[in-house]
Scaffold this motif. Structure first.
Motif, PDB file in Angstrom:
ATOM      1  N   MET A   1     -14.287 -60.628  23.476  1.00  0.00           N
ATOM      2  CA  MET A   1     -13.525 -59.794  22.538  1.00  0.00           C
ATOM      3  C   MET A   1     -14.326 -59.634  21.248  1.00  0.00           C
ATOM      4  O   MET A   1     -14.829 -60.609  20.692  1.00  0.00           O
ATOM      5  N   GLU A   2     -14.469 -58.405  20.768  1.00  0.00           N
ATOM      6  CA  GLU A   2     -15.249 -58.167  19.565  1.00  0.00           C
ATOM      7  C   GLU A   2     -14.574 -58.760  18.337  1.00  0.00           C
ATOM      8  O   GLU A   2     -13.354 -58.927  18.278  1.00  0.00           O
ATOM      9  N   THR A   3     -15.385 -59.096  17.318  1.00  0.00           N
ATOM     10  CA  THR A   3     -14.871 -59.688  16.093  1.00  0.00           C
ATOM     11  C   THR A   3     -14.637 -58.605  15.053  1.00  0.00           C
ATOM     12  O   THR A   3     -15.514 -57.783  14.784  1.00  0.00           O
ATOM     13  N   LEU A   4     -13.456 -58.617  14.451  1.00  0.00           N
ATOM     14  CA  LEU A   4     -13.134 -57.643  13.415  1.00  0.00           C
ATOM     15  C   LEU A   4     -13.552 -58.167  12.054  1.00  0.00           C
ATOM     16  O   LEU A   4     -13.474 -59.368  11.777  1.00  0.00           O
ATOM     17  N   LEU A   5     -13.990 -57.268  11.183  1.00  0.00           N
ATOM     18  CA  LEU A   5     -14.245 -57.626   9.797  1.00  0.00           C
ATOM     19  C   LEU A   5     -12.922 -58.023   9.143  1.00  0.00           C
ATOM     20  O   LEU A   5     -11.867 -57.460   9.477  1.00  0.00           O
ATOM     21  N   PRO A   6     -12.935 -58.981   8.218  1.00  0.00           N
ATOM     22  CA  PRO A   6     -11.683 -59.439   7.590  1.00  0.00           C
ATOM     23  C   PRO A   6     -10.870 -58.301   6.971  1.00  0.00           C
ATOM     24  O   PRO A   6      -9.648 -58.263   7.095  1.00  0.00           O
ATOM     25  N   THR A   8     -10.866 -55.128   7.846  1.00  0.00           N
ATOM     26  CA  THR A   8     -10.287 -54.312   8.917  1.00  0.00           C
ATOM     27  C   THR A   8      -9.074 -54.993   9.519  1.00  0.00           C
ATOM     28  O   THR A   8      -8.047 -54.356   9.794  1.00  0.00           O
ATOM     29  N   LEU A   9      -9.172 -56.304   9.705  1.00  0.00           N
ATOM     30  CA  LEU A   9      -8.065 -57.072  10.254  1.00  0.00           C
ATOM     31  C   LEU A   9      -6.837 -56.996   9.338  1.00  0.00           C
ATOM     32  O   LEU A   9      -5.715 -56.727   9.805  1.00  0.00           O
ATOM     33  N   ALA A 205      -8.989 -56.319  20.926  1.00  0.00           N
ATOM     34  CA  ALA A 205      -9.450 -56.888  19.655  1.00  0.00           C
ATOM     35  C   ALA A 205      -8.720 -56.236  18.480  1.00  0.00           C
ATOM     36  O   ALA A 205      -8.356 -56.901  17.503  1.00  0.00           O
ATOM     37  N   TYR A 206      -8.498 -54.943  18.573  1.00  0.00           N
ATOM     38  CA  TYR A 206      -7.765 -54.219  17.541  1.00  0.00           C
ATOM     39  C   TYR A 206      -6.254 -54.298  17.792  1.00  0.00           C
ATOM     40  O   TYR A 206      -5.457 -54.392  16.851  1.00  0.00           O
TER      41      TYR A 206
END
Length: 255
Positions: A1-6, A8-9, A205-206
């Motif tokens: 699972m891709e990591t989101l920028l803080p 964006t999260l 992830a999103y």
């Protein structure tokens, strides 16, 4: 699972909460969640599928709250549930074969009619006058559940508004109409989500962080609607349908 920028999260969590709050009361949460997913960088098809993940979580949560409060006509709503589900599944399958853009002008007209009728029917939805169904009304609401479910799977904008309006026509007050509408919207969301999952168009992830935020937003929103009643739901319904009209007109202008 891709990591989101803080950032964006946090953006997706805030947008998801607000979208679900609105959606749990009158529908139209996609006005917030869909642009948020697009701004976060998802392509349109993946944004649609991912939005259905959050929408399903939101409608499930608000349906549970309305059920627990006694603001769903259980016998009627559960009888209509499979019609909305099957309609949405067929609509989602159709949209993989045909473009849905031709529906935009018709949707604008229908939303305008719904909004004007609600504004000028001053006491409409304040008190419940539902006393059961005649055969004609039973056939009408069954057809509405299937057709609106199909529309949700095929295109989507305004589904919550159309469902709520259908139950208002039967004589329910705004809060009970909202509860019935959320349960049917849950059915159409499940079917549509399953279709998008089958085509690999859900970004977890999103979608998962947004879905969790939407569960919280739906919990707060549905409880707020139940407590405040028609005094809150009717003006919010008019505001959201007006925004939906503006959004569809804007899309037509840009096309």
């Amino acid at each position: 699972m891709e990591t989101l920028l803080p950032e964006t999260l946090l953006f997706l969590i805030a947008a998801g909460f607000l979208a679900a709050f609105v959606d749990s009361v009158v529908g139209g949460g996609g006005l917030i969640s869909m642009p948020a997913l697009l701004l976060a960088g998802l392509p349109p098809a993946a944004a649609l599928g991912t939005n259905k993940l959050g929408g399903t979580a939101s409608s499930m949560t608000s349906s549970i709250q309305f059920l627990r409060s006694g603001n769903i006509e259980k016998r009627l709503a559960f009888a209509l549930f499979p019609l909305s589900f099957v309609g949405s599944a067929l609509g989602s399958f159709t949209v993989t074969r045909l473009p849905s853009e031709f529906l935009k002008p018709l949707v604008v007209v229908l939303l305008v009619v719904v909004t004007i009728y609600t504004i000028f029917k001053k006491s409409w939805g304040k008190d419940a006058v539902y006393r059961g169904l005649t055969n004609a009304r039973r056939a009408g609401i069954a057809a509405a559940a299937f057709v609106i479910g199909y529309y949700d799977g095929f295109f989507g904008p305004g589904t919550g508004s159309f469902l709520l309006f259908a139950f208002l026509l039967l004589g329910f007050d705004f809060v009970r109409a909202a509860g019935n509408a959320r349960l049917l919207n849950f059915a159409s969301n499940i079917a549509s989500l399953a279709t998008f999952l089958a085509f690999g168009l859900v970004n977890f992830a999103y979608g998962l962080p947004m879905a969790l935020a939407m569960i919280a937003g739906a919990f707060v929103g549905s409880r707020f609607a139940i407590k405040r009643g028609a005094a809150l739901v009717k003006p919010l319904f008019i505001a959201v349908t007006t925004l939906l009209i503006g959004k569809q007109l804007w899309d037509l202008w840009l096309a």
